[in-house]
Write an enzyme that holds these catalytic residues in place. Sequence first.
Site, mmCIF file in Angstrom:
data_model
loop_
_atom_site.group_PDB
_atom_site.id
_atom_site.type_symbol
_atom_site.label_atom_id
_atom_site.label_comp_id
_atom_site.label_asym_id
_atom_site.label_seq_id
_atom_site.Cartn_x
_atom_site.Cartn_y
_atom_site.Cartn_z
ATOM 1 N N ARG A 18 59.225 32.128 82.865
ATOM 2 C CA ARG A 18 58.028 32.651 82.275
ATOM 3 C C ARG A 18 57.726 33.009 81.277
ATOM 4 O O ARG A 18 56.974 32.998 80.156
ATOM 5 C CB ARG A 18 56.762 33.392 83.575
ATOM 6 C CG ARG A 18 56.465 32.189 84.578
ATOM 7 C CD ARG A 18 55.960 33.385 85.883
ATOM 8 N NE ARG A 18 55.402 32.705 87.066
ATOM 9 C CZ ARG A 18 55.930 32.347 87.931
ATOM 10 N NH1 ARG A 18 57.007 31.556 87.787
ATOM 11 N NH2 ARG A 18 55.602 31.933 88.509
ATOM 12 N N ASP A 303 60.755 31.754 99.784
ATOM 13 C CA ASP A 303 62.288 31.341 99.585
ATOM 14 C C ASP A 303 63.262 31.472 100.466
ATOM 15 O O ASP A 303 64.497 31.650 100.170
ATOM 16 C CB ASP A 303 62.445 31.504 97.482
ATOM 17 C CG ASP A 303 62.220 30.532 96.862
ATOM 18 O OD1 ASP A 303 61.167 29.329 97.393
ATOM 19 O OD2 ASP A 303 61.817 31.220 95.815
HETATM 20 C C1 S3P Z 1 57.957 29.681 91.977
HETATM 21 C C2 S3P Z 1 57.378 29.386 92.923
HETATM 22 C C3 S3P Z 1 57.649 29.107 94.462
HETATM 23 C C4 S3P Z 1 59.362 28.790 94.864
HETATM 24 C C5 S3P Z 1 59.518 28.758 93.985
HETATM 25 C C6 S3P Z 1 59.774 29.693 92.309
HETATM 26 C C7 S3P Z 1 57.524 30.207 90.732
HETATM 27 O O1 S3P Z 1 57.220 27.786 94.445
HETATM 28 O O2 S3P Z 1 59.497 28.554 96.071
HETATM 29 O O3 S3P Z 1 61.103 29.121 94.130
HETATM 30 O O4 S3P Z 1 58.239 30.531 89.553
HETATM 31 O O5 S3P Z 1 56.557 29.994 90.607
HETATM 32 P P1 S3P Z 1 55.535 26.308 94.820
HETATM 33 O O6 S3P Z 1 54.815 27.266 93.901
HETATM 34 O O7 S3P Z 1 56.110 25.339 94.655
HETATM 35 O O8 S3P Z 1 55.376 27.478 96.449
#
Ligand code: S3P
Length: 416
Positions: A18, A303
């Site tokens: 981000r 995760d």
């Molecule tokens: C993340 C959101 C999650 C997570 C991924 C990182 C993020 O995924 O599993 O490792 O940085 O926004 P989802 O938005 O598909 O749940």
Amino acid sequence: MRARGVVQPPGDKSISHRVLMLAALARGKSELTGLLTGADVKSSARVLRQLGAELGSIRESTVQVSGARLTAPGARLNCGNSGTTARLMLGVLAGQKFAATLTGDASLRRRPMRRVTEPLKEMGADIEVRGDGLPLTIRGGGLRGLTYTSPVASAQVKSAILFAGLTGGVAVTIREPYRSRDHTERLFAHLGLGIHERNGAISYQPSAVSIPAFELAVPGDPSSAAFLVAAAVLAQTGELVIENVGVNPTRIGFLVVLERMGAHVERVNLRDAGGEPVADLVVRPAHLTATEVTAAEIPTLVDEVPVLAVLASRARGATVFRDVGELRVKESNRLELVAANLRAVGARAEARGNDLHVEGSEKPPRGRVVTASDHRLAMAFAVLGSVGGADVRLSEKKSVAISYPNFFRDLKRCFA
Ligand code: S3P
């Protein structure tokens, strides 16, 4: 096995993606420290460079990013293994008046993108896609505002829409079934961008000001720290100090569940880093008892399910994880592979519908584990292999470079 010493986990993967994207969109030179140097973040950096941003090479020490008006790429944007790169960049690209094609490795090309392309199409982005995955071509610009209720609690969906609102200069409001990680919202607030929450609905309101260049220190990743915490809890004696860990409440369901199972993880030196709460963790070995992990808790530990399942296999009683169907569409089919791999090392585990059931045992785990090149499976089962009498062989170890390049070095150093 004895836990010992002090360790710092790598930079937070979610925040690293981000801040790179926001710095690339900002006016002027931003300075970022503590970025994750893993392959996923390098994928975001590579894609942003292809779009005209100037980024130094990705290091834990200071990385300078010169933001720019993004320009049409000369080639396909390869997001590697990184779902976050692909989904968040779709949001960034939705506001750009040029066409770009995104692709990725075999695992990423299998992962669902419609959850992001549908709301972006509703906003007016032109997206050509065959089926539900990559490769796909997006031509952005000329967006309209959107009020959207997401069927999944996904920070990637939420963030893609927020980035589209930001780059397209339109208002967006998002509701989700459960609150997913809120790093994008916190960063927007930190940078003075118009973000608000009311009754669980997240809204972005564009303002005339451009994104200011910024300096930011990325905290350590609680999802990476979770593997060290787990190994310390499974140790026989000793104590491990894990410094500079992000303890954002939308990320630390793992600690909440672990404490319910009987472990105690002390959080000391609580402080703020760029709008994110950070602490040092002090972890000691513990005897665990089984628990039920509820559907509402899943987004806060999504995760960490593989490593929590590993811990559940060493706890007294049977643990159930409710409503973890989303794990089927992560870097691998984590739901089936966690269960199959636990069985492969002699534990009892089963996916029933969208629930994961794991029975605890004191028997030493022995057998061969298939990681399917999924970093979190490799690390979770490496932790299981650290318990007394274990003989856990991994099909590969290289995948840890995605999110925790020094994982095996740290594991070796902290556990004797
Ligand atoms: C993340 C959101 C999650 C997570 C991924 C990182 C993020 O995924 O599993 O490792 O940085 O926004 P989802 O938005 O598909 O749940």
